[in-house]
Design a protein around this motif. Sequence first.
Motif, PDB file in Angstrom:
ATOM      1  N   ARG A  53      21.998 -25.666 -25.785  1.00 13.32           N
ATOM      2  CA  ARG A  53      22.074 -26.640 -24.687  1.00 13.32           C
ATOM      3  C   ARG A  53      23.434 -26.588 -24.001  1.00 13.32           C
ATOM      4  N   LEU A  54      23.428 -27.028 -22.766  1.00 16.01           N
ATOM      5  CA  LEU A  54      24.646 -27.008 -21.946  1.00 16.01           C
ATOM      6  C   LEU A  54      25.535 -28.197 -22.308  1.00 16.01           C
ATOM      7  N   VAL A  55      26.832 -27.969 -22.374  1.00 11.18           N
ATOM      8  CA  VAL A  55      27.785 -29.073 -22.472  1.00 11.18           C
ATOM      9  C   VAL A  55      28.350 -29.229 -21.060  1.00 11.18           C
ATOM     10  N   ALA A  56      28.020 -30.313 -20.405  1.00 10.24           N
ATOM     11  CA  ALA A  56      28.270 -30.425 -18.959  1.00 10.24           C
ATOM     12  C   ALA A  56      29.751 -30.644 -18.606  1.00 10.24           C
ATOM     13  N   ARG A  57      30.494 -31.297 -19.478  1.00  8.36           N
ATOM     14  CA  ARG A  57      31.849 -31.764 -19.150  1.00  8.36           C
ATOM     15  C   ARG A  57      32.786 -30.678 -18.591  1.00  8.36           C
ATOM     16  N   PRO A  58      32.955 -29.539 -19.298  1.00  3.34           N
ATOM     17  CA  PRO A  58      33.932 -28.561 -18.781  1.00  3.34           C
ATOM     18  C   PRO A  58      33.577 -28.043 -17.387  1.00  3.34           C
ATOM     19  N   ILE A  81      22.853 -17.533 -17.581  1.00  8.21           N
ATOM     20  CA  ILE A  81      22.525 -18.307 -18.790  1.00  8.21           C
ATOM     21  C   ILE A  81      22.829 -19.787 -18.536  1.00  8.21           C
ATOM     22  N   LEU A  82      24.009 -20.059 -17.965  1.00  8.73           N
ATOM     23  CA  LEU A  82      24.395 -21.454 -17.700  1.00  8.73           C
ATOM     24  C   LEU A  82      23.446 -22.097 -16.681  1.00  8.73           C
ATOM     25  N   ALA A  83      23.069 -21.312 -15.648  1.00 10.40           N
ATOM     26  CA  ALA A  83      22.159 -21.843 -14.623  1.00 10.40           C
ATOM     27  C   ALA A  83      20.824 -22.210 -15.258  1.00 10.40           C
ATOM     28  N   ARG A  84      20.332 -21.363 -16.173  1.00 14.79           N
ATOM     29  CA  ARG A  84      19.070 -21.652 -16.870  1.00 14.79           C
ATOM     30  C   ARG A  84      19.219 -22.929 -17.717  1.00 14.79           C
TER      31      ARG A  84
END
Lengths: 147, 116
Positions: free
Chosen positions: B74-79, B24-27
Amino acid sequence: MTVETMPRLVLERVYPTTPEVLFGCWTDAEQLKRWFAPSPAHVTAFAEVDATQGGTYRIGILDHSTGKTHIVAGVFHEVRPFSRLVFTWAWQTPGEPPDETLVTVEIEPVGNQSKLVLTHERFPQVAMRDSHEKGWSGCLDKLAEVL
Amino acid sequence: MVKRLGSQLDLTFAAMADPIRRTILARLQQGVATVTELASPHAVSLPAISKHLRVLERAGLIDRTKEGRIHLVRLVARPIKDAHEWLESYRQFWEGQLDALGNYIDELNAKKRRKK
């Protein structure tokens, strides 16, 4: 970082020595003290190592630039002579809960040298839980065979 | 000596411990997606996907917004970036350690040769 694989650190080296000597470098406190300091500015202040399953270790690293000693400690989960060590890894910071992680050191002979693979993972609880689950499902399989 | 980030890192790594959540995160690294789009590559029910999304949301790795009747994820990139930096700091630490181990082994070998 690709997110498709579980984030973990894997490093591989080949050393011109036997698995026995290489294993001893990690499990013998006197030897560990000789090499285990991350830079010329650091000195291994002390090392206590009980490399048996369930045994603990504590290593103090003195940073000459700050005069501070950083302490790392953990528990051995697996000790298989000359081939495999699994231990928890947590820097000890006063007043803070230790940040526990998991380190696996695997050693195997390659010709007349030895290959070392070091894996560092964040989540020892998960790894432990998974191995317990595997243990359990193994037990259940055996039970199913008996029944 | 090595970067500490504490509990957020535990949340990030726990959320990433599951292969479906990692896909899911990769998508989502490629851009915003609907819940149906995220479910389609998996042989998993929509409720099961929703459960994975809740884990990711609680860990702060994704963000959900509603546009009309469609939920956008949408992805939250920070973590994830922090997790990467944490691993990098350990990479530097262990590279140094394994070099030092190599030097020690060279010393042992040199000593052995001198003895012979």
